[in-house]
Design a protein around this motif. Structure first.
Motif, PDB file in Angstrom:
ATOM      1  N   HIS A   1      13.355  36.834 -42.360  1.00  0.00           N
ATOM      2  CA  HIS A   1      13.233  35.396 -42.572  1.00  0.00           C
ATOM      3  C   HIS A   1      13.222  34.663 -41.225  1.00  0.00           C
ATOM      4  O   HIS A   1      12.373  33.806 -40.970  1.00  0.00           O
ATOM      5  CB  HIS A   1      14.408  34.938 -43.442  1.00  0.00           C
ATOM      6  CG  HIS A   1      14.440  33.490 -43.758  1.00  0.00           C
ATOM      7  ND1 HIS A   1      13.585  32.895 -44.643  1.00  0.00           N
ATOM      8  CD2 HIS A   1      15.254  32.505 -43.313  1.00  0.00           C
ATOM      9  CE1 HIS A   1      13.855  31.611 -44.730  1.00  0.00           C
ATOM     10  NE2 HIS A   1      14.870  31.340 -43.926  1.00  0.00           N
ATOM     11  N   ARG A   2      14.153  35.021 -40.357  1.00  0.00           N
ATOM     12  CA  ARG A   2      14.235  34.369 -39.046  1.00  0.00           C
ATOM     13  C   ARG A   2      13.075  34.774 -38.148  1.00  0.00           C
ATOM     14  O   ARG A   2      12.578  33.961 -37.368  1.00  0.00           O
ATOM     15  CB  ARG A   2      15.589  34.658 -38.407  1.00  0.00           C
ATOM     16  CG  ARG A   2      16.680  33.957 -39.196  1.00  0.00           C
ATOM     17  CD  ARG A   2      18.048  34.138 -38.637  1.00  0.00           C
ATOM     18  NE  ARG A   2      18.987  33.400 -39.504  1.00  0.00           N
ATOM     19  CZ  ARG A   2      20.273  33.352 -39.305  1.00  0.00           C
ATOM     20  NH1 ARG A   2      20.814  33.954 -38.268  1.00  0.00           N
ATOM     21  NH2 ARG A   2      21.042  32.675 -40.134  1.00  0.00           N
TER      22      ARG A   2
ATOM     23  N   GLU B   1      17.430  27.697 -44.824  1.00  0.00           N
ATOM     24  CA  GLU B   1      18.886  27.795 -44.783  1.00  0.00           C
ATOM     25  C   GLU B   1      19.515  26.410 -44.863  1.00  0.00           C
ATOM     26  O   GLU B   1      20.543  26.226 -45.518  1.00  0.00           O
ATOM     27  CB  GLU B   1      19.344  28.521 -43.516  1.00  0.00           C
ATOM     28  CG  GLU B   1      18.984  29.990 -43.517  1.00  0.00           C
ATOM     29  CD  GLU B   1      19.168  30.666 -42.180  1.00  0.00           C
ATOM     30  OE1 GLU B   1      19.096  31.891 -42.149  1.00  0.00           O
ATOM     31  OE2 GLU B   1      19.379  29.975 -41.153  1.00  0.00           O
TER      32      GLU B   1
ATOM     33  N   LYS C   1      19.854  26.757 -37.700  1.00  0.00           N
ATOM     34  CA  LYS C   1      19.451  27.361 -38.963  1.00  0.00           C
ATOM     35  C   LYS C   1      17.986  27.076 -39.247  1.00  0.00           C
ATOM     36  O   LYS C   1      17.427  26.106 -38.778  1.00  0.00           O
ATOM     37  CB  LYS C   1      20.309  26.820 -40.106  1.00  0.00           C
ATOM     38  CG  LYS C   1      21.758  27.237 -40.006  1.00  0.00           C
ATOM     39  CD  LYS C   1      22.528  26.782 -41.210  1.00  0.00           C
ATOM     40  CE  LYS C   1      23.957  27.273 -41.143  1.00  0.00           C
ATOM     41  NZ  LYS C   1      24.685  26.953 -42.359  1.00  0.00           N
TER      42      LYS C   1
ATOM     43  N   TYR D   1      17.671  38.254 -43.935  1.00  0.00           N
ATOM     44  CA  TYR D   1      17.816  37.191 -42.950  1.00  0.00           C
ATOM     45  C   TYR D   1      16.988  37.507 -41.708  1.00  0.00           C
ATOM     46  O   TYR D   1      16.346  36.630 -41.132  1.00  0.00           O
ATOM     47  CB  TYR D   1      19.278  37.023 -42.531  1.00  0.00           C
ATOM     48  CG  TYR D   1      20.059  36.067 -43.379  1.00  0.00           C
ATOM     49  CD1 TYR D   1      19.850  34.700 -43.285  1.00  0.00           C
ATOM     50  CD2 TYR D   1      21.025  36.528 -44.268  1.00  0.00           C
ATOM     51  CE1 TYR D   1      20.573  33.812 -44.055  1.00  0.00           C
ATOM     52  CE2 TYR D   1      21.750  35.644 -45.039  1.00  0.00           C
ATOM     53  CZ  TYR D   1      21.524  34.288 -44.933  1.00  0.00           C
ATOM     54  OH  TYR D   1      22.240  33.410 -45.701  1.00  0.00           O
TER      55      TYR D   1
ATOM     56  N   ILE E   1      18.962  36.644 -47.618  1.00  0.00           N
ATOM     57  CA  ILE E   1      19.138  35.212 -47.812  1.00  0.00           C
ATOM     58  C   ILE E   1      19.618  34.990 -49.253  1.00  0.00           C
ATOM     59  O   ILE E   1      19.424  35.864 -50.106  1.00  0.00           O
ATOM     60  CB  ILE E   1      17.850  34.415 -47.483  1.00  0.00           C
ATOM     61  CG1 ILE E   1      16.692  34.804 -48.406  1.00  0.00           C
ATOM     62  CG2 ILE E   1      17.453  34.602 -46.024  1.00  0.00           C
ATOM     63  CD1 ILE E   1      15.446  33.952 -48.207  1.00  0.00           C
TER      64      ILE E   1
END
Length: 192
Positions: free
Chosen positions: A57-58, A139, A135, A54, A47
Motif C-alpha cells: 500500500h505504501r 490510512e 500516513k 501495508y 491494512i
C-alpha cells in the motif's frame, strides 16, 4: 512493530528503477522491501480493509507521488520507468520525500488539486490530516472513520443514558423487533 511511512519508500523505489528498464511494480517490490530491511512480520501486516499489505500500500502511494512529480513515468498500465528527472534526483544523493518533490511544479499542481478537494472538510478532519501527514490518504480516511464511529457511539450511548426509562423500554422493544424477534410491534412488541 511499525513500518516506515510511504515517503521512505520513494528513494528505494527510484534506486530499483535506476537501470532505466520498464518494469511492473510487482517485479521490483521485493527489492524495495529488502533495501528498507523490512521483516517478514512487517510484510504480513495488512491494512484494515485486509485487501493488501501495508508495505505494498505504501509502495503504491510512493509510486503515485513520484509519477505526479515526473520522476517516474507510466508508459502503459501497471508498467513504470524512471525519467531523466528521476535519474538526476538519484544522482543528487538526497533523500527523496514530499519536501524534495515540492521543487517540481507538477508535484505542486498535484498537491494543490488535492488540497482544493480538502477545502470542504471540517476543522477536525483537516487537523487530523495535517497532524498525520506521514500516513497515506487511505490510512487518514480509515482513522477519520474510526473517530467518527467512536464519536457517534458515544453520542448514542449518552442519549440513551439520559433518556427516560419508558424511552429505554421502547428502544429495547424496537431493537428486538428490528433483529427479528417477536413478529411486529402490534403482535408482540410491547413494553410492559
Amino acid at each position: 512493530m511499525s513500518l516506515p511511512d510511504y515517503q521512505s519508500f520513494m528513494t528505494p523505489l527510484q534506486q530499483c528503477l535506476a537501470n532505466g528498464k520498464t518494469v511492473k511494480l510487482k517485479e521490483i517490490e521485493a527489492n524495495v522491501y529488502q533495501s528498507l530491511s523490512l521483516s517478514a512480520e512487517q510484510l504480513k501486516l495488512r491494512i484494515p480493509s485486509g485487501k493488501q499489505t501495508y508495505a505494498y500500500h505504501r509502495l503504491g502511494w510512493a509510486k503515485t507521488y513520484l509519477v505526479q512529480a515526473g520522476l517516474i513515468e507510466q508508459p502503459k498500465r501497471a508498467f513504470y520507468k524512471i525519467t531523466h528527472k528521476g535519474l538526476t534526483a538519484i544522482q543528487a544523493g538526497e533523500q527523496i520525500n514530499n519536501q524534495y518533490l515540492s521543487q517540481y511544479p507538477e508535484f505542486l499542481d498535484f498537491k494543490t488539486r488535492t488540497k482544493d478537494t480538502n477545502d470542504s472538510l471540517d476543522e477536525n478532519t483537516t487537523s487530523l490530516v495535517n497532524s498525520n501527514s506521514q500516513k497515506t490518504p487511505e490510512e487518514l480516511i480509515e482513522a477519520a472513520v474510526d473517530t467518527l464511529n467512536t464519536n457517534l457511539s458515544d453520542e448514542v450511548l449518552q442519549a440513551v443514558l439520559s433518556a427516560s426509562p419508558a424511552f429505554f423500554e421502547n428502544l429495547v422493544v424496537d431493537l428486538m423487533l428490528a433483529m427479528g424477534y417477536g413478529g411486529s410491534r402490534k403482535d408482540a412488541g410491547q413494553a410492559t
